[in-house]
Motif scaffolding. Structure first.
Motif, mmCIF file in Angstrom:
data_model
loop_
_atom_site.group_PDB
_atom_site.id
_atom_site.type_symbol
_atom_site.label_atom_id
_atom_site.label_comp_id
_atom_site.label_asym_id
_atom_site.label_seq_id
_atom_site.Cartn_x
_atom_site.Cartn_y
_atom_site.Cartn_z
ATOM 1 N N ILE A 249 -5.040 4.465 4.325
ATOM 2 C CA ILE A 249 -4.849 4.941 2.956
ATOM 3 C C ILE A 249 -5.493 6.313 2.790
ATOM 4 O O ILE A 249 -4.916 7.231 2.202
ATOM 5 C CB ILE A 249 -5.433 3.928 1.953
ATOM 6 N N TYR A 250 -6.718 6.454 3.319
ATOM 7 C CA TYR A 250 -7.415 7.740 3.236
ATOM 8 C C TYR A 250 -6.595 8.836 3.905
ATOM 9 O O TYR A 250 -6.378 9.909 3.330
ATOM 10 C CB TYR A 250 -8.791 7.631 3.904
ATOM 11 N N GLN A 251 -6.142 8.580 5.112
ATOM 12 C CA GLN A 251 -5.442 9.604 5.879
ATOM 13 C C GLN A 251 -4.110 9.991 5.229
ATOM 14 O O GLN A 251 -3.728 11.176 5.227
ATOM 15 C CB GLN A 251 -5.201 9.131 7.318
ATOM 16 N N ILE A 252 -3.399 9.024 4.660
ATOM 17 C CA ILE A 252 -2.115 9.329 4.023
ATOM 18 C C ILE A 252 -2.325 10.190 2.781
ATOM 19 O O ILE A 252 -1.613 11.179 2.562
ATOM 20 C CB ILE A 252 -1.359 8.034 3.670
ATOM 21 N N ILE A 253 -3.303 9.819 1.942
ATOM 22 C CA ILE A 253 -3.583 10.618 0.745
ATOM 23 C C ILE A 253 -4.011 12.027 1.141
ATOM 24 O O ILE A 253 -3.551 13.022 0.564
ATOM 25 C CB ILE A 253 -4.669 9.938 -0.114
ATOM 26 N N ASP A 254 -4.894 12.129 2.142
ATOM 27 C CA ASP A 254 -5.369 13.427 2.602
ATOM 28 C C ASP A 254 -4.209 14.287 3.105
ATOM 29 O O ASP A 254 -4.134 15.500 2.825
ATOM 30 C CB ASP A 254 -6.405 13.230 3.698
ATOM 31 N N GLN A 255 -3.285 13.670 3.840
ATOM 32 C CA GLN A 255 -2.132 14.410 4.365
ATOM 33 C C GLN A 255 -1.224 14.896 3.235
ATOM 34 O O GLN A 255 -0.701 16.020 3.289
ATOM 35 C CB GLN A 255 -1.339 13.530 5.327
ATOM 36 N N ARG A 256 -1.042 14.061 2.209
ATOM 37 C CA ARG A 256 -0.210 14.469 1.065
ATOM 38 C C ARG A 256 -0.833 15.667 0.358
ATOM 39 O O ARG A 256 -0.126 16.562 -0.111
ATOM 40 C CB ARG A 256 -0.042 13.307 0.091
ATOM 41 N N ILE A 257 -2.154 15.695 0.264
ATOM 42 C CA ILE A 257 -2.841 16.825 -0.373
ATOM 43 C C ILE A 257 -2.655 18.093 0.460
ATOM 44 O O ILE A 257 -2.374 19.174 -0.073
ATOM 45 C CB ILE A 257 -4.337 16.521 -0.556
ATOM 46 N N VAL A 258 -2.772 17.962 1.782
ATOM 47 C CA VAL A 258 -2.577 19.112 2.671
ATOM 48 C C VAL A 258 -1.157 19.663 2.523
ATOM 49 O O VAL A 258 -0.945 20.880 2.393
ATOM 50 C CB VAL A 258 -2.840 18.715 4.144
ATOM 51 N N ASP A 259 -0.171 18.773 2.534
ATOM 52 C CA ASP A 259 1.232 19.194 2.488
ATOM 53 C C ASP A 259 1.611 19.830 1.154
ATOM 54 O O ASP A 259 2.537 20.641 1.095
ATOM 55 C CB ASP A 259 2.148 17.998 2.757
ATOM 56 N N SER A 260 0.932 19.453 0.082
ATOM 57 C CA SER A 260 1.309 19.924 -1.252
ATOM 58 C C SER A 260 0.895 21.366 -1.518
ATOM 59 O O SER A 260 1.487 22.046 -2.357
ATOM 60 C CB SER A 260 0.677 19.025 -2.319
ATOM 61 N N PHE B 44 0.807 -1.221 0.000
ATOM 62 C CA PHE B 44 0.000 0.000 0.000
ATOM 63 C C PHE B 44 0.840 1.271 0.000
ATOM 64 O O PHE B 44 0.455 2.272 -0.600
ATOM 65 C CB PHE B 44 -0.950 -0.010 1.203
ATOM 66 N N LYS B 45 1.986 1.251 0.678
ATOM 67 C CA LYS B 45 2.801 2.470 0.749
ATOM 68 C C LYS B 45 3.241 2.947 -0.636
ATOM 69 O O LYS B 45 3.012 4.118 -0.990
ATOM 70 C CB LYS B 45 4.012 2.246 1.652
ATOM 71 N N PRO B 46 3.875 2.108 -1.468
ATOM 72 C CA PRO B 46 4.271 2.593 -2.796
ATOM 73 C C PRO B 46 3.094 2.920 -3.700
ATOM 74 O O PRO B 46 3.184 3.816 -4.544
ATOM 75 C CB PRO B 46 5.120 1.449 -3.366
ATOM 76 N N LEU B 47 1.969 2.201 -3.553
ATOM 77 C CA LEU B 47 0.792 2.514 -4.361
ATOM 78 C C LEU B 47 0.273 3.918 -4.051
ATOM 79 O O LEU B 47 0.012 4.718 -4.958
ATOM 80 C CB LEU B 47 -0.314 1.485 -4.111
ATOM 81 N N VAL B 48 0.127 4.212 -2.768
ATOM 82 C CA VAL B 48 -0.399 5.514 -2.347
ATOM 83 C C VAL B 48 0.565 6.633 -2.718
ATOM 84 O O VAL B 48 0.165 7.656 -3.288
ATOM 85 C CB VAL B 48 -0.674 5.518 -0.830
ATOM 86 N N GLU B 49 1.836 6.446 -2.403
ATOM 87 C CA GLU B 49 2.825 7.491 -2.671
ATOM 88 C C GLU B 49 2.926 7.762 -4.165
ATOM 89 O O GLU B 49 2.987 8.923 -4.593
ATOM 90 C CB GLU B 49 4.190 7.077 -2.115
ATOM 91 N N GLY B 50 2.948 6.711 -4.977
ATOM 92 C CA GLY B 50 3.105 6.882 -6.415
ATOM 93 C C GLY B 50 1.929 7.580 -7.067
ATOM 94 O O GLY B 50 2.100 8.554 -7.818
ATOM 95 N N ALA B 51 0.718 7.104 -6.806
ATOM 96 C CA ALA B 51 -0.471 7.677 -7.453
ATOM 97 C C ALA B 51 -0.699 9.120 -7.007
ATOM 98 O O ALA B 51 -1.000 9.998 -7.820
ATOM 99 C CB ALA B 51 -1.706 6.826 -7.132
ATOM 100 N N THR B 52 -0.538 9.378 -5.703
ATOM 101 C CA THR B 52 -0.777 10.729 -5.193
ATOM 102 C C THR B 52 0.257 11.715 -5.723
ATOM 103 O O THR B 52 -0.081 12.837 -6.128
ATOM 104 C CB THR B 52 -0.754 10.742 -3.655
ATOM 105 N N ALA B 53 1.520 11.310 -5.739
ATOM 106 C CA ALA B 53 2.583 12.199 -6.215
ATOM 107 C C ALA B 53 2.370 12.577 -7.673
ATOM 108 O O ALA B 53 2.543 13.745 -8.059
ATOM 109 C CB ALA B 53 3.943 11.529 -6.031
ATOM 110 N N LYS B 54 1.980 11.619 -8.500
ATOM 111 C CA LYS B 54 1.783 11.905 -9.925
ATOM 112 C C LYS B 54 0.591 12.832 -10.155
ATOM 113 O O LYS B 54 0.656 13.743 -10.992
ATOM 114 C CB LYS B 54 1.605 10.592 -10.703
ATOM 115 N N LEU B 55 -0.485 12.622 -9.407
ATOM 116 C CA LEU B 55 -1.662 13.476 -9.579
ATOM 117 C C LEU B 55 -1.362 14.909 -9.145
ATOM 118 O O LEU B 55 -1.695 15.871 -9.849
ATOM 119 C CB LEU B 55 -2.837 12.923 -8.764
ATOM 120 N N LEU B 56 -0.714 15.067 -7.989
ATOM 121 C CA LEU B 56 -0.421 16.401 -7.486
ATOM 122 C C LEU B 56 0.617 17.108 -8.352
ATOM 123 O O LEU B 56 0.539 18.324 -8.553
ATOM 124 C CB LEU B 56 0.057 16.319 -6.036
ATOM 125 N N ALA B 57 1.588 16.356 -8.864
ATOM 126 C CA ALA B 57 2.620 16.967 -9.706
ATOM 127 C C ALA B 57 2.021 17.550 -10.974
ATOM 128 O O ALA B 57 2.450 18.605 -11.447
ATOM 129 C CB ALA B 57 3.686 15.937 -10.052
#
Length: 223
Positions: A103-114, A49-62
């Motif tokens: 998974i929800y909380q990690i994605i949400d946190q990445r959005i906040v930080d970006s 789950f860690k690489p899936l979440v990090e990869g998809a979120t990073a690409k969308l935000l970038a």
């Protein structure tokens, strides 16, 4: 190896295993963050789950970070688009248990930080769904979307986008061994125009079935 010797060896090993079970104690440790993550032997875990979440979120935000004003710009930046992260949908062949909320909380946190989008707190989102008695997958009906948007507006939480995360899997079997391909997809829908953006990340994991090597070496048996 004759039959008597083989049966004696099997009994000794079985007895030792039973004794070990009785005398063994469960223990835990605080893991070093630099240590490699444990790998789930039967289902997906943090290593998946860690690489899936990090990869998809990073690409969308970038892809959307180009809309953010660079540091030192004299013009006032436009207000950040507000995004309503609705749900993590599990459509894989496995139960993901407590990883769903994580998974929800990690994605949400990445959005906040970006600082690319301004996310709406999950507590407001949950309250809006409860108030309208709607499931996340029912929001695509125009009447339902209108009711949900109105409920969020009443809470002082208007939004521009809906965000869904969906986990799926596909399994390829080879006798008792199998490969499972995991796919995490993020879908972002513009509620004004109906257009949507989509990003995903994949990971393949092999699951293997074999006899313990120590037992094989002691008995002289082969795979």
């Amino acid at each position: 190896m004759n039959r008597r010797h083989f049966m004696g060896l099997a009994a000794a090993l079985t007895g030792g295993a039973a004794l070990g079970c009785k005398s063994g104690k469960q223990f835990a440790e605080v893991r070093d963050p630099n240590k490699q993550d444990m790998v789930g032997s039967h289902t997906a875990g943090v290593e998946t789950f860690k690489p899936l979440v990090e990869g998809a979120t990073a690409k969308l935000l970038a892809r959307h970070s180009s809309h953010v004003m660079p540091a030192g710009a004299t013009e006032l930046p436009p207000p950040a688009k507000r995004i309503c992260f609705v749900a993590v949908e599990n459509k894989s062949s496995e139960e993901i248990g407590d990883f769903k909320d994580q998974i929800y909380q990690i994605i949400d946190q990445r959005i906040v930080d970006s600082h690319v989008f301004q996310p709406i707190n999950k507590r407001f989102v949950d309250a809006g769904l409860i108030q309208t008695r709607l499931r996340p997958d029912q929001l695509f009906v125009p009447q339902n979307m209108g009711a949900f948007a109105a409920a969020m507006q009443q809470q002082g939480q208007p939004f521009d986008y809906l965000l869904y995360a969906t986990l799926t899997s596909g399994t390829t079997r080879e006798n008792k061994d199998y490969q499972r391909d995991y796919l995490l997809t993020l879908e972002m829908i513009d509620i004004g125009s109906g257009t949507y953006d989509k990003e995903s990340e994949t990971l393949s994991k092999g699951y293997y079935h074999s006899r313990p090597a120590k037992w094989l070496s002691l008995t002289g048996l082969k795979h």
